[in-house]
Motif scaffolding. Structure first.
Motif, mmCIF file in Angstrom:
data_model
loop_
_atom_site.group_PDB
_atom_site.id
_atom_site.type_symbol
_atom_site.label_atom_id
_atom_site.label_comp_id
_atom_site.label_asym_id
_atom_site.label_seq_id
_atom_site.Cartn_x
_atom_site.Cartn_y
_atom_site.Cartn_z
ATOM 1 N N ALA A 2 0.826 -1.208 0.000
ATOM 2 C CA ALA A 2 0.000 0.000 0.000
ATOM 3 C C ALA A 2 0.857 1.254 0.000
ATOM 4 C CB ALA A 2 -0.927 -0.014 1.216
ATOM 5 N N ALA A 3 1.941 1.234 0.764
ATOM 6 C CA ALA A 3 2.845 2.396 0.800
ATOM 7 C C ALA A 3 3.502 2.619 -0.559
ATOM 8 C CB ALA A 3 3.905 2.190 1.882
ATOM 9 N N LEU A 4 3.901 1.540 -1.215
ATOM 10 C CA LEU A 4 4.532 1.670 -2.530
ATOM 11 C C LEU A 4 3.550 2.206 -3.568
ATOM 12 C CD1 LEU A 4 6.676 -1.594 -2.681
ATOM 13 C CD2 LEU A 4 7.497 0.761 -2.467
ATOM 14 N N VAL A 5 2.292 1.785 -3.468
ATOM 15 C CA VAL A 5 1.272 2.304 -4.389
ATOM 16 C C VAL A 5 1.095 3.810 -4.200
ATOM 17 C CG1 VAL A 5 -1.195 2.266 -4.933
ATOM 18 C CG2 VAL A 5 0.047 0.128 -4.661
ATOM 19 N N ALA A 6 1.080 4.245 -2.917
ATOM 20 C CA ALA A 6 0.936 5.675 -2.632
ATOM 21 C C ALA A 6 2.112 6.459 -3.194
ATOM 22 C CB ALA A 6 0.798 5.899 -1.131
ATOM 23 N N VAL A 7 3.315 5.901 -3.049
ATOM 24 C CA VAL A 7 4.508 6.570 -3.600
ATOM 25 C C VAL A 7 4.435 6.609 -5.121
ATOM 26 C CG1 VAL A 7 7.015 6.415 -3.838
ATOM 27 C CG2 VAL A 7 5.953 5.967 -1.627
ATOM 28 N N LEU A 10 1.819 6.701 -6.932
ATOM 29 C CA LEU A 10 0.826 7.690 -7.319
ATOM 30 C C LEU A 10 1.294 9.118 -7.067
ATOM 31 C CD1 LEU A 10 -2.441 5.950 -6.027
ATOM 32 C CD2 LEU A 10 -1.677 6.184 -8.407
ATOM 33 N N GLY A 11 2.464 9.263 -6.466
ATOM 34 C CA GLY A 11 3.017 10.588 -6.238
ATOM 35 C C GLY A 11 2.621 11.224 -4.927
ATOM 36 N N ASN A 12 2.006 10.454 -4.033
ATOM 37 C CA ASN A 12 1.578 10.995 -2.742
ATOM 38 C C ASN A 12 2.422 10.370 -1.646
ATOM 39 O OD1 ASN A 12 0.217 12.014 -0.514
ATOM 40 N ND2 ASN A 12 -1.783 11.852 -1.494
ATOM 41 N N ILE A 13 3.635 10.874 -1.477
ATOM 42 C CA ILE A 13 4.549 10.315 -0.486
ATOM 43 C C ILE A 13 4.022 10.525 0.932
ATOM 44 C CG2 ILE A 13 6.891 10.450 0.439
ATOM 45 C CD1 ILE A 13 7.858 11.228 -2.305
ATOM 46 N N ALA A 14 3.357 11.653 1.170
ATOM 47 C CA ALA A 14 2.843 11.948 2.509
ATOM 48 C C ALA A 14 1.803 10.920 2.947
ATOM 49 C CB ALA A 14 2.231 13.345 2.536
ATOM 50 N N LEU A 15 1.097 10.322 1.969
ATOM 51 C CA LEU A 15 0.056 9.346 2.292
ATOM 52 C C LEU A 15 0.625 7.950 2.499
ATOM 53 C CD1 LEU A 15 -3.039 8.854 2.516
ATOM 54 C CD2 LEU A 15 -3.041 8.419 0.042
ATOM 55 N N ALA A 16 1.863 7.723 2.110
ATOM 56 C CA ALA A 16 2.431 6.374 2.128
ATOM 57 C C ALA A 16 2.431 5.766 3.520
ATOM 58 C CB ALA A 16 3.851 6.410 1.551
ATOM 59 N N LEU A 17 2.874 6.518 4.524
ATOM 60 C CA LEU A 17 2.942 5.987 5.886
ATOM 61 C C LEU A 17 1.560 5.646 6.412
ATOM 62 C CD1 LEU A 17 4.544 5.310 8.421
ATOM 63 C CD2 LEU A 17 4.372 7.697 9.101
ATOM 64 N N ALA A 18 0.609 6.571 6.238
ATOM 65 C CA ALA A 18 -0.744 6.330 6.738
ATOM 66 C C ALA A 18 -1.398 5.148 6.018
ATOM 67 C CB ALA A 18 -1.594 7.586 6.562
ATOM 68 N N ALA A 19 -1.221 5.071 4.696
ATOM 69 C CA ALA A 19 -1.807 3.977 3.928
ATOM 70 C C ALA A 19 -1.205 2.637 4.330
ATOM 71 C CB ALA A 19 -1.605 4.222 2.437
ATOM 72 N N GLY A 20 0.106 2.601 4.477
ATOM 73 C CA GLY A 20 0.766 1.366 4.876
ATOM 74 C C GLY A 20 0.308 0.882 6.238
ATOM 75 N N MET A 21 0.208 1.806 7.198
ATOM 76 C CA MET A 21 -0.232 1.437 8.538
ATOM 77 C C MET A 21 -1.674 0.944 8.519
ATOM 78 S SD MET A 21 1.436 4.455 10.893
ATOM 79 C CE MET A 21 0.465 3.904 12.299
ATOM 80 N N ALA A 22 -2.545 1.651 7.810
ATOM 81 C CA ALA A 22 -3.964 1.284 7.785
ATOM 82 C C ALA A 22 -4.173 -0.090 7.167
ATOM 83 C CB ALA A 22 -4.757 2.337 7.016
ATOM 84 N N VAL A 23 -3.506 -0.346 6.052
ATOM 85 C CA VAL A 23 -3.658 -1.636 5.377
ATOM 86 C C VAL A 23 -3.061 -2.765 6.222
ATOM 87 C CG1 VAL A 23 -2.956 -2.978 3.354
ATOM 88 C CG2 VAL A 23 -3.782 -0.638 3.075
ATOM 89 N N ALA A 24 -1.907 -2.527 6.843
ATOM 90 C CA ALA A 24 -1.277 -3.560 7.663
ATOM 91 C C ALA A 24 -2.146 -3.915 8.869
ATOM 92 C CB ALA A 24 0.100 -3.086 8.119
ATOM 93 N N VAL A 25 -2.686 -2.897 9.527
ATOM 94 C CA VAL A 25 -3.551 -3.149 10.685
ATOM 95 C C VAL A 25 -4.824 -3.873 10.263
ATOM 96 C CG1 VAL A 25 -4.965 -2.039 12.451
ATOM 97 C CG2 VAL A 25 -2.642 -1.232 12.046
ATOM 98 N N THR A 26 -5.405 -3.463 9.134
ATOM 99 C CA THR A 26 -6.618 -4.122 8.634
ATOM 100 C C THR A 26 -6.346 -5.581 8.294
ATOM 101 O OG1 THR A 26 -7.416 -2.030 7.724
ATOM 102 C CG2 THR A 26 -8.418 -4.047 6.880
ATOM 103 N N ALA A 27 -5.214 -5.829 7.636
ATOM 104 C CA ALA A 27 -4.850 -7.203 7.280
ATOM 105 C C ALA A 27 -4.617 -8.056 8.518
ATOM 106 C CB ALA A 27 -3.606 -7.195 6.397
ATOM 107 N N ALA A 28 -3.939 -7.498 9.519
ATOM 108 C CA ALA A 28 -3.691 -8.240 10.751
ATOM 109 C C ALA A 28 -5.000 -8.561 11.467
ATOM 110 C CB ALA A 28 -2.764 -7.438 11.661
#
Length: 231
Positions: free
Chosen positions: A197-202, A204-222
């Protein structure tokens, strides 16, 4: 004796964190003094705030004369993830509020990731001492690194400017090391999903969203995996 053993083990567990914090803290101290701030300003920032990302944002905002309400709102948004950290570690935190508050001050991303390895441990004096040692070592390494960077800031910025840029690798490398250290059957899928998810955000050109997206997807998956195993 159990408290002393727990404290020593906490200090030992903080070794990788300290190794990652010191170069980043040196960068912060050097950046602050290169902007013209006296030695004690970055030192006070690190001692009172102890939040790497927020400190860099605050330093840049002060340099650009950004209105303080915007700075406070942005830092609060970035650091809101610590509410989740506290909820995850509530079971192993001491019951008394007076004991929890100092530990909450030291609950950084890296301390949280390391403390997760003890989330199933039985609460007690040794576990509390381990948490104290872990958080205290991380805090002291950050403050000491800031002091060193503040002293050497002028030299680093003028004599070896490339060095201050080269130190930017330290924090991502620390996150990667902690992730690999906690990699197992249970965490592999959430970590990979979050990284994707973080790589997809990067991409797409939204580096600021990468951390939040990665955390949200990881927590949801867990959470989804945990629920699937429970059923």
């Amino acid at each position: 004796m159990s408290r002393r053993r727990g404290l020593v083990r906490g200090l030992q567990s903080a070794g990788p964190i300290c190794l990652g914090y010191v170069p980043v803290a040196i960068t912060f101290g050097a950046a602050a003094t290169s902007f013209g701030y006296p030695f004690y300003v970055p030192l006070l920032f690190s001692a009172a705030i102890f939040a790497g990302g927020s400190q860099f944002i605050l330093l840049a905002a002060l340099q650009d004369a950004t209105p303080w309400p915007y700075v406070v709102a942005l830092c609060a948004l970035i650091d809101s993830r610590h509410i989740v950290y506290g909820a995850f570690l509530r079971r192993i935190f001491p019951a008394r509020l007076s004991a929890r508050l100092p530990l909450a001050m030291g609950l950084t991303d890296e301390v949280f990731a390391t403390a997760l390895t003890r989330r199933d441990a039985t609460p007690g004096r040794q576990l509390t001492a381990w948490l104290v040692g872990l958080a205290a070592a991380a805090y002291l390494s950050w403050v000491a690194g800031t002091a060193l960077g503040a002293v050497l800031g002028t030299v680093l910025s003028h004599a070896a400017p490339a060095l201050t840029h080269a130190l930017d690798f330290a924090l991502p490398a620390l996150f990667l090391a902690l992730s690999l250290d906690n990699l197992n059957r249970e965490t592999a899928a959430p970590l990979l999903a979050g990284a994707g998810a973080a790589l997809v955000a990067v991409w797409l050109g939204n580096i600021a969203l990468a951390l939040a997206a990665g955390m949200a997807v990881a927590v949801t998956a867990a959470g989804w995996l945990h629920r699937s195993e429970a059923t």
